[in-house]
Design an enzyme around this catalytic site. Structure first.
Site, PDB file in Angstrom:
ATOM      1  N   ASP A 165      40.392  57.395  22.702  1.00 45.00           N
ATOM      2  CA  ASP A 165      39.357  56.333  23.002  1.00 45.00           C
ATOM      3  C   ASP A 165      37.638  56.612  23.233  1.00 45.00           C
ATOM      4  OD1 ASP A 165      38.088  55.009  25.675  1.00 45.00           O
ATOM      5  OD2 ASP A 165      39.855  56.072  25.686  1.00 45.00           O
ATOM      6  N   GLU A 200      37.159  44.630  32.985  1.00 41.13           N
ATOM      7  CA  GLU A 200      36.899  45.982  34.241  1.00 41.13           C
ATOM      8  C   GLU A 200      35.560  44.777  34.812  1.00 41.13           C
ATOM      9  OE1 GLU A 200      35.548  49.869  32.605  1.00 41.13           O
ATOM     10  OE2 GLU A 200      36.074  48.707  30.671  1.00 41.13           O
TER      11      GLU A 200
END
Length: 262
Positions: A65, A156
């Site tokens: 990613d 997150e």
């Protein structure tokens, strides 16, 4: 006196030879032990290292990613075969973060398609901002997702947002993406964040889990996962910066079958 002295000298000579002999034997054994350790390390562990990192064993589908932090990418180099054992099958790229867009997304999105690598987009979620508006920005930026991987919401950080508000805004974002694309989005986070802030309320969503402390599988979480981000320190041709590496749990079938290769 002289004979006694000679005997004593001979005795001393014999006693000094024994420690010397054992020192040589001990040194030889240590050398052999170190050589054996080196051989085992080379053949057992060296083969597990790919792209500069340890790759978890037992997984067949690998991907990376990226975001603007990887800078300008040489997609020709990136998509060339680089490792005979570990093939990169998919790439996720950041499309937006909060109410801003990733500067490299448009280029990366087009290049991934042109090079025939399976692609997906993710939204870096800001809990201190409206969830619906963040999803709408993602949809505007990404467009259609036919033939692509499921959309991902990366959460997150709390940004000091109340836990109840965080869950509400995240749910609004996921609902908006689900309604638009007709597919349940994937939630990305790390193990302790999921445990402490999300939990059972989001167990119905596919999970992409970040966990770098184990080489076999993620722990600290009691639910199935679909993608495991096992390292953030990978190196790959075409990208000068470190890259996140992931493995896919093909048993959960959130990806198109051609990605898993089964």
């Amino acid at each position: 006196m002289s004979a006694t002295r000679r005997k004593r000298r001979k005795g001393k000579k014999k006693s000094s030879e024994r420690p010397t002999r054992w020192k040589w034997i001990l040194a030889l054994c240590c050398g052999l032990a170190l050589a054996c350790i080196a051989v085992v390390n080379h053949f057992l562990f060296h083969k597990c290292t790919h792209y500069g990192i340890k790759i978890p064993a037992g997984y067949h589908t690998h991907g990376i990613d990226i975001s603007q932090y990887q800078g300008k990418i040489d997609w020709d180099a990136l998509c060339m075969p680089q490792d005979s054992d570990i093939h990169i099958s998919f790439v996720y790229m950041r499309a937006s973060m909060g109410m801003r867009t990733d500067k490299k997304f448009k280029t990366n999105w087009q290049e991934a398609k042109a090079h025939g690598i399976k692609r997906g987009a993710y939204l870096f979620f800001h809990p201190n901002k409206d969830g619906v508006k963040q999803a709408e920005l993602f949809i505007k930026r990404v467009g259609r997702l036919e033939g692509c991987l499921p959309p991902v919401v990366d959460i997150e950080k709390t940004y000091r947002t109340d836990k109840t508000v965080l869950k509400k805004r995240l749910q609004d974002c996921l609902n908006t993406l689900h309604n638009h694309y007709g597919i349940r989005p994937v939630v990305y986070t790390y193990t302790t964040f999921y445990r402490d802030y999300l939990g059972e309320k989001f167990d119905k969503y596919p999970l992409w889990i970040a966990h770098y402390e184990r080489e076999d599988k993620p722990d600290y979480i009691n639910r199935p996962w679909d993608i495991w981000q096992h390292s953030e320190r990978g190196k790959i041709a075409g990208i000068t910066e470190f890259v996140d590496f992931n493995v896919l749990n093909c048993n959960n079938n959130i990806m198109p079958c051609e990605v898993c290769g089964y």
